[in-house]
Each structure stands twice: as structure tokens, then as C-alpha cells.
Design a protein around this motif. Sequence first.
Motif, PDB file in Angstrom:
ATOM      1  N   ARG A  18       0.834  -1.201   0.000  1.00 57.66           N
ATOM      2  CA  ARG A  18       0.000   0.000   0.000  1.00 57.66           C
ATOM      3  C   ARG A  18       0.869   1.252   0.000  1.00 57.66           C
ATOM      4  O   ARG A  18       1.722   1.433   0.874  1.00 57.66           O
ATOM      5  N   VAL A  19       0.605   2.095  -0.980  1.00 57.83           N
ATOM      6  CA  VAL A  19       1.383   3.324  -1.145  1.00 57.83           C
ATOM      7  C   VAL A  19       0.433   4.512  -1.066  1.00 57.83           C
ATOM      8  O   VAL A  19      -0.672   4.458  -1.613  1.00 57.83           O
ATOM      9  N   ALA A  20       0.858   5.569  -0.400  1.00 60.28           N
ATOM     10  CA  ALA A  20       0.044   6.797  -0.366  1.00 60.28           C
ATOM     11  C   ALA A  20       0.719   7.878  -1.199  1.00 60.28           C
ATOM     12  O   ALA A  20       1.940   8.077  -1.104  1.00 60.28           O
ATOM     13  N   CYS A  21      -0.072   8.553  -2.029  1.00 63.33           N
ATOM     14  CA  CYS A  21       0.438   9.666  -2.836  1.00 63.33           C
ATOM     15  C   CYS A  21      -0.261  10.943  -2.363  1.00 63.33           C
ATOM     16  O   CYS A  21      -1.491  11.035  -2.420  1.00 63.33           O
ATOM     17  N   ILE A  22       0.523  11.908  -1.931  1.00 62.28           N
ATOM     18  CA  ILE A  22      -0.017  13.152  -1.374  1.00 62.28           C
ATOM     19  C   ILE A  22       0.285  14.279  -2.338  1.00 62.28           C
ATOM     20  O   ILE A  22       1.451  14.568  -2.621  1.00 62.28           O
ATOM     21  N   GLY A  23      -0.786  14.905  -2.851  1.00 57.48           N
ATOM     22  CA  GLY A  23      -0.634  15.861  -3.949  1.00 57.48           C
ATOM     23  C   GLY A  23      -0.806  15.059  -5.225  1.00 57.48           C
ATOM     24  O   GLY A  23      -0.053  14.106  -5.470  1.00 57.48           O
ATOM     25  N   ALA A  24      -1.829  15.411  -6.010  1.00 55.76           N
ATOM     26  CA  ALA A  24      -2.173  14.559  -7.155  1.00 55.76           C
ATOM     27  C   ALA A  24      -2.266  15.367  -8.441  1.00 55.76           C
ATOM     28  O   ALA A  24      -3.203  15.235  -9.219  1.00 55.76           O
ATOM     29  N   GLY A  25      -1.283  16.221  -8.656  1.00 54.87           N
ATOM     30  CA  GLY A  25      -1.228  16.973  -9.906  1.00 54.87           C
ATOM     31  C   GLY A  25      -0.485  16.184 -10.967  1.00 54.87           C
ATOM     32  O   GLY A  25      -0.597  14.956 -11.045  1.00 54.87           O
ATOM     33  N   VAL A  26       0.305  16.891 -11.772  1.00 52.90           N
ATOM     34  CA  VAL A  26       1.028  16.255 -12.877  1.00 52.90           C
ATOM     35  C   VAL A  26       1.895  15.098 -12.351  1.00 52.90           C
ATOM     36  O   VAL A  26       1.856  13.976 -12.872  1.00 52.90           O
ATOM     37  N   ILE A  27       2.670  15.374 -11.296  1.00 55.53           N
ATOM     38  CA  ILE A  27       3.613  14.356 -10.813  1.00 55.53           C
ATOM     39  C   ILE A  27       2.960  13.376  -9.846  1.00 55.53           C
ATOM     40  O   ILE A  27       3.137  12.155  -9.978  1.00 55.53           O
ATOM     41  N   GLY A  28       2.184  13.897  -8.904  1.00 53.86           N
ATOM     42  CA  GLY A  28       1.494  12.980  -7.981  1.00 53.86           C
ATOM     43  C   GLY A  28       0.598  12.021  -8.755  1.00 53.86           C
ATOM     44  O   GLY A  28       0.568  10.813  -8.491  1.00 53.86           O
ATOM     45  N   GLY A  29      -0.114  12.561  -9.757  1.00 58.58           N
ATOM     46  CA  GLY A  29      -0.980  11.707 -10.586  1.00 58.58           C
ATOM     47  C   GLY A  29      -0.164  10.689 -11.366  1.00 58.58           C
ATOM     48  O   GLY A  29      -0.569   9.531 -11.528  1.00 58.58           O
TER      49      GLY A  29
ATOM     50  N   VAL B  25      -3.287   1.955  -3.928  1.00 55.95           N
ATOM     51  CA  VAL B  25      -2.844   3.345  -3.793  1.00 55.95           C
ATOM     52  C   VAL B  25      -3.936   4.181  -3.146  1.00 55.95           C
ATOM     53  O   VAL B  25      -5.099   4.134  -3.580  1.00 55.95           O
ATOM     54  N   THR B  26      -3.556   4.927  -2.107  1.00 53.15           N
ATOM     55  CA  THR B  26      -4.454   5.949  -1.581  1.00 53.15           C
ATOM     56  C   THR B  26      -3.872   7.293  -1.988  1.00 53.15           C
ATOM     57  O   THR B  26      -2.646   7.457  -2.047  1.00 53.15           O
ATOM     58  N   ALA B  27      -4.768   8.237  -2.295  1.00 51.59           N
ATOM     59  CA  ALA B  27      -4.288   9.558  -2.711  1.00 51.59           C
ATOM     60  C   ALA B  27      -5.103  10.625  -2.014  1.00 51.59           C
ATOM     61  O   ALA B  27      -6.302  10.443  -1.750  1.00 51.59           O
ATOM     62  N   TRP B  28      -4.417  11.732  -1.723  1.00 50.83           N
ATOM     63  CA  TRP B  28      -5.123  12.900  -1.154  1.00 50.83           C
ATOM     64  C   TRP B  28      -4.562  14.166  -1.781  1.00 50.83           C
ATOM     65  O   TRP B  28      -3.352  14.279  -2.007  1.00 50.83           O
ATOM     66  N   ASP B  29      -5.482  15.082  -2.100  1.00 53.53           N
ATOM     67  CA  ASP B  29      -5.110  16.372  -2.679  1.00 53.53           C
ATOM     68  C   ASP B  29      -6.221  17.339  -2.262  1.00 53.53           C
ATOM     69  O   ASP B  29      -7.404  17.001  -2.382  1.00 53.53           O
TER      70      ASP B  29
ATOM     71  N   THR C 182      -7.845   4.610  -4.163  1.00 54.00           N
ATOM     72  CA  THR C 182      -8.829   5.212  -3.261  1.00 54.00           C
ATOM     73  C   THR C 182      -8.418   6.648  -3.016  1.00 54.00           C
ATOM     74  O   THR C 182      -7.278   6.910  -2.580  1.00 54.00           O
ATOM     75  N   VAL C 183      -9.312   7.564  -3.342  1.00 60.48           N
ATOM     76  CA  VAL C 183      -9.034   8.975  -3.065  1.00 60.48           C
ATOM     77  C   VAL C 183      -9.714   9.315  -1.736  1.00 60.48           C
ATOM     78  O   VAL C 183     -10.924   9.107  -1.589  1.00 60.48           O
ATOM     79  N   THR C 184      -8.939   9.778  -0.789  1.00 61.71           N
ATOM     80  CA  THR C 184      -9.478   9.997   0.551  1.00 61.71           C
ATOM     81  C   THR C 184      -9.847  11.457   0.778  1.00 61.71           C
ATOM     82  O   THR C 184      -9.358  12.356   0.076  1.00 61.71           O
ATOM     83  N   ALA C 185     -10.683  11.670   1.795  1.00 57.87           N
ATOM     84  CA  ALA C 185     -11.131  13.034   2.098  1.00 57.87           C
ATOM     85  C   ALA C 185     -10.098  13.793   2.913  1.00 57.87           C
ATOM     86  O   ALA C 185     -10.081  15.025   2.917  1.00 57.87           O
ATOM     87  N   THR C 186      -9.254  13.038   3.613  1.00 58.97           N
ATOM     88  CA  THR C 186      -8.251  13.715   4.448  1.00 58.97           C
ATOM     89  C   THR C 186      -6.872  13.106   4.237  1.00 58.97           C
ATOM     90  O   THR C 186      -6.746  11.941   3.829  1.00 58.97           O
ATOM     91  N   LEU C 187      -5.882  13.906   4.575  1.00 60.47           N
ATOM     92  CA  LEU C 187      -4.491  13.438   4.494  1.00 60.47           C
ATOM     93  C   LEU C 187      -4.281  12.265   5.452  1.00 60.47           C
ATOM     94  O   LEU C 187      -3.645  11.268   5.092  1.00 60.47           O
ATOM     95  N   ALA C 188      -4.849  12.380   6.656  1.00 60.33           N
ATOM     96  CA  ALA C 188      -4.646  11.338   7.673  1.00 60.33           C
ATOM     97  C   ALA C 188      -5.173   9.985   7.190  1.00 60.33           C
ATOM     98  O   ALA C 188      -4.518   8.953   7.391  1.00 60.33           O
TER      99      ALA C 188
END
Length: 323
Positions: free
Chosen positions: A16-27, A40-44, A79-85
Motif C-alpha cells: 500500500r502506497v500513499a500519494c499526497i498531492g495529485a497533480g502532474v507528478i502525484g498523478g 494506492v491511496t491519494a489525497w489532494d 482510493t481517493v481519501t477526504a483527508t491526508l490522515a
Amino acid sequence: MTNTPPAPCAPEDVRRVACIGAGVIGGGWVAHFLARGYDVTAWDPAPDAEEKLRRLVAAAWPALEQLGLAEGASQDRLTVTATLAEAVADAQFVQESAPEKLELKRSLLAELDAATPPGVVIASSTSGYPMTDMQTEATDPGRLVVGHPFNPPYLIPLVEVVGGESTAADAVAWSSRFYDVAGKSVITMDRELPGFIANRLQEALWREALHMVANGEATVKDIDDSITEGPGLRWAFMGPCLTFALAGGEGGMGHMLDHFGPSLKSPWTRLEAPELDRKLRDAMVDGCEEAAGERTYADLVAERDQGVIDVLRATGRLGGTAR
Ligand SMILES: NC(=O)C1=CN([C@@H]2O[C@H](COP(=O)(O)OP(=O)(O)OC[C@H]3O[C@@H](n4cnc5c(N)ncnc54)[C@H](O)[C@@H]3O)[C@@H](O)[C@H]2O)C=CC1
Ligand SMILES: C[N+](C)(C)CC(=O)CC(=O)[O-]
């Protein structure tokens, strides 16, 4: 560097990897990790981030299918989450790709450090800030590393890994191994350099390009053609040093330096960065729009993706499908 403990699982065991910031590079990172079979979980924080992210991943997927997906890889494992935590709560590795602003990186990395399970490595995609300058507010700076990717991270293999003064040597080693397992080509640096290695080189080229446009010495098209029709063809498979060694014929680099070395002193380059004023900015933007012609952003992304895949294939570097 200190020697605090590394992540709680081996790089090979990460799922399981988390990506924080999902623009050009995070995406792009999200697309890469999904294609490699990770959850993958992502938050932006941007309100339209999820829609944009899923669009980016969908656009990248055909290229990733050509490269070969890992078993079980699916866009549904995002999974795109509602919070960073929530994004980092169960993460075994965190990749931060927020805007390139030092204060933002400092506070975000501290926030991530507070929310991420102990020992999990947190990597920043920064294009050039030394980790020493970014890790100042974290409680456990030992687990913070730079993992600098290249656009798009789902196709360009290179990641430059380097720690800061407070980074644990184990965290640098762990992340280098993790990126390797995750299908990246890793350069691990033993000291911090502004811009790392590749961006320092790119910036030298870029500085000269901007000077030439600012002074009307070359158009944007001339500059791009000079690379794609010239040195760029060689650089895809042979670096600038070995390429220039061949310029010395059978005498190699020795003859090359003896022959052309003195010209290094001639005023070919301008070591100061040009003033990026409105005029130069507009000239660059206009030149790029002219070069793009009728092609949309999506057209150019597809063209670039196919071009990189073709080069990887032609040079025998298409990655395997396993992690
Ligand atoms: N664009 C490029 O070619 C490359 C960029 N990088 C690095 O990647 C990082 C991200 O750059 P880009 O993706 O180009 O920028 P971007 O502007 O495309 O994306 C940044 C994203 O971060 C989000 N964001 C804003 N505040 C945030 C916060 N507090 N926490 C988390 N996310 C936040 C924004 O909503 C946006 O979606 C930067 O550090 C940059 O230097 C690295 C290699 C290449
Ligand atoms: C433009 N940039 C400095 C953000 C580029 C990079 O950091 C790497 C790349 O993709 O060339």
C-alpha cells in the motif's frame, strides 16, 4: 546522517502506497504504482482533484498496458481519501508531490510525519530543494528522503534518491531498494546537490535556451529541433560523457579533451540565469503554442508517451511486468 530504524516492512513487502498531492507528478506516481500492482491511496486538497486524477490515470493506462501491467494491477485499486490522515493511515510508503514551495513542503512533511505510522518512509518529489531545508519541522526527520522523479513518472524510469542531514542512512537505502522493486531506475546520491544531478544538467541547457529566446538568437522551434534532431537522439541510450568520448575518435575522451577542452574557455555559454521577465515568458509561451499547433495537451501527452515507449522498446529497456 543518523541511524534511526527504517520502515516497518521490507521494500519487497510493500503493498500500500500513499500519494499526497495529485497533480502532474502525484498523478503520474499514482498511475505508476497502480500499474505495478499496488493499492494506492491519494489525497489532494483541490476540490476537483479526484476527477482530474482519475482522468490522468485513465489517459496513462494505454501506455502502461503497452509496458505491461503487474498481475492484479487495476485502476480500481485507487482510493481517493477526504483527508491526508486517511490517506497515510495504512501506508507502507508515502510519496509527497505538493507544489514546489519551501514553506509548504516543510509544514506538509511535518504533518505527514505526524500522521504516518512510525518508521514508514516518506519521500518528496521536490525538483530541487535539499531535504535538509525541508525536514526542519518534522518530529522524525530520519525517515524523510527525496525521491525525485521525471515527468511522467509512469514512463521515465529515473528516480534520484538523497537524504538530508537528519535523514537516517537506512531510510535512504530502504527507499532506493523500494523504488528498484517498484520498477524504477535509481540513482542514490551520498550528498545533497541543489537540483540533484539530472536537473542540474537540465537547468544548464534550459538557462541557455532562455538566453537564446530572450535575445532573439533562436526560436523555441530551433531549440527543440536542435535537441530532437541532434544530441537528443544519442542521449536516449548513451550519456553525454561517453557520447563525447566518441567525439575523440579512437583517441577517446583524452583526445576529445585535448582537442576541444580549450574551447571550454570560449564564451559559448552564459553562466548567469536570464531575467525571466514578462517578455521572455510570453516569447516562450507563444513559441510553444506555435510548436504545438493544432495538437491539444492530451494529444501531446499521448504523443510523448508513445515516443518514450518506442525509445524504451528500441533500446531494449521495456520493463518486466513483475514488481
Ligand atoms: N512537473 C514536473 O515536471 C515535475 C515536478 N516535480 C515536483 O513534483 C512536485 C509537484 O509538482 P507538479 O505535480 O508539477 O505540480 P502540480 O501543480 O501539477 O500539482 C500539485 C498538486 O498539489 C496539490 N496541493 C496543493 N497544496 C497541497 C498541500 N498542502 N498538500 C498536498 N497537495 C497539495 C495541488 O492541488 C495540485 O494538485 C513538486 O515538488 C515539483 O517540484 C518533480 C519532477 C518533475
Ligand atoms: C521542470 N522540472 C524542473 C520540474 C523538471 C523536473 O524536475 C524533472 C523532469 O521531469 O524533467
